[in-house]
Scaffold this active site. Structure first.
Site, PDB file in Angstrom:
ATOM      1  N   ASP A  64      14.877   3.810  32.971  1.00 11.80           N
ATOM      2  CA  ASP A  64      14.578   2.563  32.888  1.00 11.80           C
ATOM      3  C   ASP A  64      13.020   2.115  32.902  1.00 11.80           C
ATOM      4  O   ASP A  64      12.641   1.177  32.650  1.00 11.80           O
ATOM      5  CB  ASP A  64      15.391   1.618  33.837  1.00 11.80           C
ATOM      6  CG  ASP A  64      15.206   2.051  35.392  1.00 11.80           C
ATOM      7  OD1 ASP A  64      14.453   3.224  35.401  1.00 11.80           O
ATOM      8  OD2 ASP A  64      15.773   1.858  36.261  1.00 11.80           O
ATOM      9  N   HIS A  65      12.482   3.086  33.743  1.00 11.04           N
ATOM     10  CA  HIS A  65      10.950   3.053  33.804  1.00 11.04           C
ATOM     11  C   HIS A  65      10.331   3.350  32.819  1.00 11.04           C
ATOM     12  O   HIS A  65       9.461   2.529  32.179  1.00 11.04           O
ATOM     13  CB  HIS A  65      10.570   3.757  35.132  1.00 11.04           C
ATOM     14  CG  HIS A  65      10.825   2.951  36.420  1.00 11.04           C
ATOM     15  ND1 HIS A  65      12.116   2.707  36.827  1.00 11.04           N
ATOM     16  CD2 HIS A  65      10.240   2.575  37.288  1.00 11.04           C
ATOM     17  CE1 HIS A  65      12.216   2.293  37.916  1.00 11.04           C
ATOM     18  NE2 HIS A  65      10.948   2.010  38.380  1.00 11.04           N
ATOM     19  N   ASP A 119      13.946   5.081  44.679  1.00 12.55           N
ATOM     20  CA  ASP A 119      13.367   3.959  44.204  1.00 12.55           C
ATOM     21  C   ASP A 119      13.296   2.954  45.260  1.00 12.55           C
ATOM     22  O   ASP A 119      14.616   2.638  45.969  1.00 12.55           O
ATOM     23  CB  ASP A 119      13.960   3.277  42.856  1.00 12.55           C
ATOM     24  CG  ASP A 119      13.290   2.190  42.309  1.00 12.55           C
ATOM     25  OD1 ASP A 119      12.300   2.662  41.524  1.00 12.55           O
ATOM     26  OD2 ASP A 119      12.976   1.112  43.016  1.00 12.55           O
ATOM     27  N   ARG A 379       6.592  -7.705  42.978  1.00  9.42           N
ATOM     28  CA  ARG A 379       5.395  -7.247  43.556  1.00  9.42           C
ATOM     29  C   ARG A 379       4.180  -7.846  42.612  1.00  9.42           C
ATOM     30  O   ARG A 379       4.346  -7.871  41.491  1.00  9.42           O
ATOM     31  CB  ARG A 379       5.262  -5.565  43.318  1.00  9.42           C
ATOM     32  CG  ARG A 379       6.239  -4.964  44.302  1.00  9.42           C
ATOM     33  CD  ARG A 379       6.198  -3.533  44.345  1.00  9.42           C
ATOM     34  NE  ARG A 379       6.976  -3.027  45.428  1.00  9.42           N
ATOM     35  CZ  ARG A 379       7.576  -1.862  45.651  1.00  9.42           C
ATOM     36  NH1 ARG A 379       7.682  -1.115  44.670  1.00  9.42           N
ATOM     37  NH2 ARG A 379       8.091  -1.580  46.719  1.00  9.42           N
ATOM     38  N   SER A 540       6.164   1.460  46.766  1.00  7.31           N
ATOM     39  CA  SER A 540       7.042   2.235  46.234  1.00  7.31           C
ATOM     40  C   SER A 540       7.763   3.328  46.988  1.00  7.31           C
ATOM     41  O   SER A 540       6.890   3.610  48.174  1.00  7.31           O
ATOM     42  CB  SER A 540       6.420   2.608  44.716  1.00  7.31           C
ATOM     43  OG  SER A 540       5.989   3.833  45.066  1.00  7.31           O
ATOM     44  N   ARG A 542       7.586   6.308  45.548  1.00  7.04           N
ATOM     45  CA  ARG A 542       7.016   7.509  44.843  1.00  7.04           C
ATOM     46  C   ARG A 542       6.395   8.616  45.788  1.00  7.04           C
ATOM     47  O   ARG A 542       5.407   8.290  46.477  1.00  7.04           O
ATOM     48  CB  ARG A 542       6.123   7.173  43.856  1.00  7.04           C
ATOM     49  CG  ARG A 542       4.690   6.380  44.110  1.00  7.04           C
ATOM     50  CD  ARG A 542       4.022   5.898  42.955  1.00  7.04           C
ATOM     51  NE  ARG A 542       4.845   4.502  42.389  1.00  7.04           N
ATOM     52  CZ  ARG A 542       4.007   3.577  42.161  1.00  7.04           C
ATOM     53  NH1 ARG A 542       2.696   3.520  42.211  1.00  7.04           N
ATOM     54  NH2 ARG A 542       4.687   2.216  41.720  1.00  7.04           N
TER      55      ARG A 542
HETATM   56  C1  MIC Z   1       7.926   0.250  41.668  1.00  5.81           C
HETATM   57  O1  MIC Z   1       8.526  -0.857  41.745  1.00  5.81           O
HETATM   58  O2  MIC Z   1       6.714   0.386  42.220  1.00  5.81           O
HETATM   59  C2  MIC Z   1       8.711   1.397  41.228  1.00  5.81           C
HETATM   60  C3  MIC Z   1       7.998   2.105  40.002  1.00  5.81           C
HETATM   61  O3  MIC Z   1      10.238   1.022  40.855  1.00  5.81           O
HETATM   62  C4  MIC Z   1       8.940   2.436  42.451  1.00  5.81           C
HETATM   63  C5  MIC Z   1       9.358   4.062  42.063  1.00  5.81           C
HETATM   64  C6  MIC Z   1       8.450   4.622  41.262  1.00  5.81           C
HETATM   65  O4  MIC Z   1       7.068   4.705  41.612  1.00  5.81           O
HETATM   66  O5  MIC Z   1       8.625   5.272  40.464  1.00  5.81           O
HETATM   67  C7  MIC Z   1       9.537   2.035  43.675  1.00  5.81           C
HETATM   68  O6  MIC Z   1       9.539   0.988  43.750  1.00  5.81           O
HETATM   69  O7  MIC Z   1       9.775   2.881  44.523  1.00  5.81           O
HETATM   70 FE1  SF4 Z   2      11.794  -1.350  37.832  1.00  6.64          FE
HETATM   71 FE2  SF4 Z   2      10.457  -1.194  40.391  1.00  6.64          FE
HETATM   72 FE3  SF4 Z   2      10.119  -3.219  38.900  1.00  6.64          FE
HETATM   73 FE4  SF4 Z   2      12.549  -3.041  39.817  1.00  6.64          FE
HETATM   74  S1  SF4 Z   2      10.610  -3.382  41.037  1.00  6.64           S
HETATM   75  S2  SF4 Z   2      12.107  -3.760  38.080  1.00  6.64           S
HETATM   76  S3  SF4 Z   2      12.781  -0.818  39.893  1.00  6.64           S
HETATM   77  S4  SF4 Z   2       9.456  -1.217  38.421  1.00  6.64           S
END
Ligand code: MIC
Ligand code: SF4
Length: 653
Positions: A64-65, A119, A379, A540, A542
């Site tokens: 999905d990313h 995530d 965010r 996140s 990550r």
């Molecule tokens: C995000 O919202 O920052 C992400 C991308 O979903 C991350 C995961 C990632 O960095 O792949 C998260 O929230 O953990």
């Molecule tokens: Fe995707 Fe992270 Fe954004 Fe949620 S917050 S939509 S998991 S990138």
């Protein structure tokens, strides 16, 4: 003793430890999830553990990313993920099926079970009464191997809801109000448990919006009881058999209580560039808006999009605004297509994107220079949109739709009666884009690896002495987006640590990676230091924000305080996380100073305090750690992977 809801779930999953706050507990994990930006690394780690298949009750791999195929990298990763799911016995949610957290809520979440996901917004499932936590990919791989998740027993904060939301006030406003009161650090070390008579007035999707953004409070997770509302939701998904009622025992006790009258909340907005920078929308009325993006795991449900469609019906998006809409899942997309709401959105001028994270993670739709972008996301960290500097505001779908029509912030209450939406009794359930695990006796397919998928850095046992330069000193609330940026330029490198590492801290100091690498190459025994302020590593899950610094030769991070998932990721990869015993020492050290810690292992084992020598200034200062014996062993062995490998080697011997 009566249990609160959190204690009930912890008790029923406790493998070791006692439920005293602050003590290390180990939890049995029922379900796991990954997404494609963290998943490739997770399955490489799982592969390195040498197990034939997952041992969890249910594991799902989502895509999905990384949905822009601007080169071969993301497409290769997706192929790898599909092959890993087939090989190791996971469900595979194909690209187009939707955002992991939303699909999980619809199709897999079960009240009373535990879930960890690679995530940070895995906590979304708390809306359905799961104990759901975000974690680094390696922790998820370990849970797939059947090992428990270790964490410190958090404090439990009861958010007692009373009253009901006023017209035009959304679930997003509830969590923005909590962020306004508690800030992005207010949830650290806590689980938010929602209770009180107001709970019954909120739909399952509203609850999920609220638990979703508990992540932005720094909370370990958030959870709602499972009641008739939950049951209705699961019935509509054809999953009523998985429902069970769950609530705190009468007279249960809490570490803290926050009273919240839903009826007193008004439409709110988080201003740039932090989710806790919250004001009422009326204070921003008239401020021009150039972009509106509706979607993300926070606000992309059927009720959200039906509300937006009702507001836009028969009107046109303001000429100065670009409006994008990303339906959260294929189910939602299908339903708005069938009931005509999609036509209303298109007719009004919305740009419809696929069911995925999209602009939330900078995968397209970066705003114009100096342009205000209002998003229904969770965010607005600086530069996350792909434009730097950026001006991203967070708001409910209602406030977003209003801004799209007016070309400026406006209070949606000006529109009079709000649209009403009756949730359908059955949803358009069709799992044709979810590939189930192969039968246990089917031949195991090979992993399909593209050329961009590189092995992760070698993890060596911890050095006796940590000595090296303080390569970067940063301030408070540094996010993992600062450490390892996301977005369309960087996400394709997630499975290539040497390449991704070149971008560490790029937005703060573009020379960092080069300097760190030069120091590492000049003397491989050298270990660099990073110094941070409060809440270092928020955001996140990550693990790349630990893996890349490790690759660049960083050995330790000293901060005033850490975010939960990031500190776990540092230890998982053998980096030593330390906090200042006296925060004033933060001001006394300077970037470029040579630091040294003698006998690191002996010192951390000896007690909670150790000494750092500042060789440049000829001084010394004290730092603290909260490492348990288990974590010290992990550090000694050079990280969690080596530790788990050894556990399994013993098991197989
Ligand atoms: C995000 O919202 O920052 C992400 C991308 O979903 C991350 C995961 C990632 O960095 O792949 C998260 O929230 O953990
Ligand atoms: Fe995707 Fe992270 Fe954004 Fe949620 S917050 S939509 S998991 S990138």
């Amino acid at each position: 003793m009566p249990d609160n809801l959190v204690q009930k779930l912890v008790r029923s999953h406790l493998v070791s430890g006692s439920m005293k706050r602050g003590e290390e507990i180990a939890l049995r994990i029922d379900q796991t999830l990954t997404q494609d930006a963290t998943g490739t690394m997770t399955y490489l780690e799982f592969e390195a553990m040498g197990l034939p298949s997952v041992r969890s009750k249910l594991s799902v791999s989502y895509v999905d990313h990384n949905i822009l195929q601007t080169g071969f990298e993301n497409a290769d990763d997706h192929r790898f993920l599909q092959s890993a799911a087939a090989r190791y016995g996971l469900y595979f949610s194909r690209p187009g099926n939707g955002i992991c957290h939303q699909v999980h809520l619809e199709r897999f979440a079960i009240p009373g079970q535990t879930l960890i996901g690679a995530d940070s917004h895995t906590v979304n499932a708390g809306g359905l009464g799961m104990l759901a936590l975000g974690a680094g990919g390696l922790d998820v791989a370990v849970a797939m191997a059947g090992e428990p998740l270790y964490l410190q027993m958090p404090r439990v904060l009861l958010v007692r809801l009373s009253g009901r939301l006023q017209p035009w006030v959304a679930a997003k406003d509830v969590i923005l109000e909590i962020l306004r009161r508690l800030t992005v650090r207010g949830g650290v070390g806590k689980i938010l448990e929602y209770g009180g008579e107001g709970v019954a007035t909120l739909s399952a999707m509203q609850r999920a919006t609220i638990t979703n953004m508990g992540t932005e409070l720094g909370a370990t997770t958030s959870i709602f009881p499972s009641d008739q509302v939950t049951r209705e939701f699961m019935r509509a998904q054809g999953r009523e058999k998985d429902w069970q009622p769950l609530a705190a025992d009468p007279g249960a006790e809490y570490d803290e209580v926050l009273e919240l009258d839903l009826g007193a909340i008004e439409p709110l907005v988080a201003r740039p560039s932090s989710p806790d920078n919250v004001v009422p929308v009326r204070e921003l009325a008239g401020t021009p808006v150039a972009q509106v993006c509706i979607g993300s795991c926070t606000n992309s449900s059927l009720p959200d999009l039906m509300t937006v469609a009702a507001i836009l019906r028969g009107r046109t998006v303001h000429p100065n605004v670009s409006l994008t809409i990303s339906p959260g899942t294929k189910q939602v997309y299908t339903m708005i297509a069938r009931n005509g709401a999609l036509a209303d959105l298109i007719a009004a001028g919305a740009r419809i994107l696929e069911s995925a994270c999209g602009p939330c993670i900078g995968m397209g739709q970066s705003p114009a220079t100096g342009a205000a972008s209002v998003r229904s996301f969770n965010r607005n960290f600086p530069g996350r949109s792909g434009t730097s500097p950026d001006l991203v505001y967070l708001a409910s779908p209602e406030v977003c739709a209003m801004a799209a029509l007016r070309g400026a912030f406006a209070d949606p209450r000006e529109l009079g009666d709000p649209p009403t939406f009756a949730a359908p009794e059955t949803m358009a359930v069709d799992d044709n884009m979810i590939i189930p695990p192969l039968p246990a006796d089917a031949p195991k397919p090979e992993l399909v690896r593209g050329p961009n998928i590189k092995p992760f850095p070698e993890q060596k046992p911890l050095a006796k002495t940590l000595q090296g330069e303080l390569l970067l000193k940063v301030g408070d609330n540094i996010t993992t987006d600062h450490i390892s940026p996301a977005g369309s330029k960087y996400l394709p490198l997630r499975s290539n640590i040497p390449a991704l590492s070149q971008h560490v801290f790029e937005g703060i100091d573009p020379t960092f990676a080069r300097r760190a690498q030069a120091a590492r190459d000049a003397d491989p025994a050298n270990k660099g230091f990073i110094v941070g302020g409060e809440n270092y590593g928020q955001g996140s899950s990550r693990e790349h924000a630990a893996l890349c610094p490790l690759y660049l030769g960083i050995g330790a991070v000293i901060a005033k305080s850490f975010a939960r998932i990031h500190i776990a990721n540092l230890v998982n990869f053998g980096l030593v996380p330390l906090t200042f015993a006296d925060p004033a020492d933060y001001d006394r050290i300077a970037q470029g100073d040579m630091l040294r810690i003698d006998d690191v292992l002996a010192s951390v084992s000896a007690g909670p305090t150790l000494t750092v020598q500042n060789l440049t200034q000829g001084t010394a200062f004290q730092v603290k750690h909260t490492l348990t014996e288990r974590l010290i062993t992990i550090l000694r062995m050079g990280g969690l992977l080596n530790y788990v490998r050894q556990l399994h080697a013993k098991e197989n011997a």
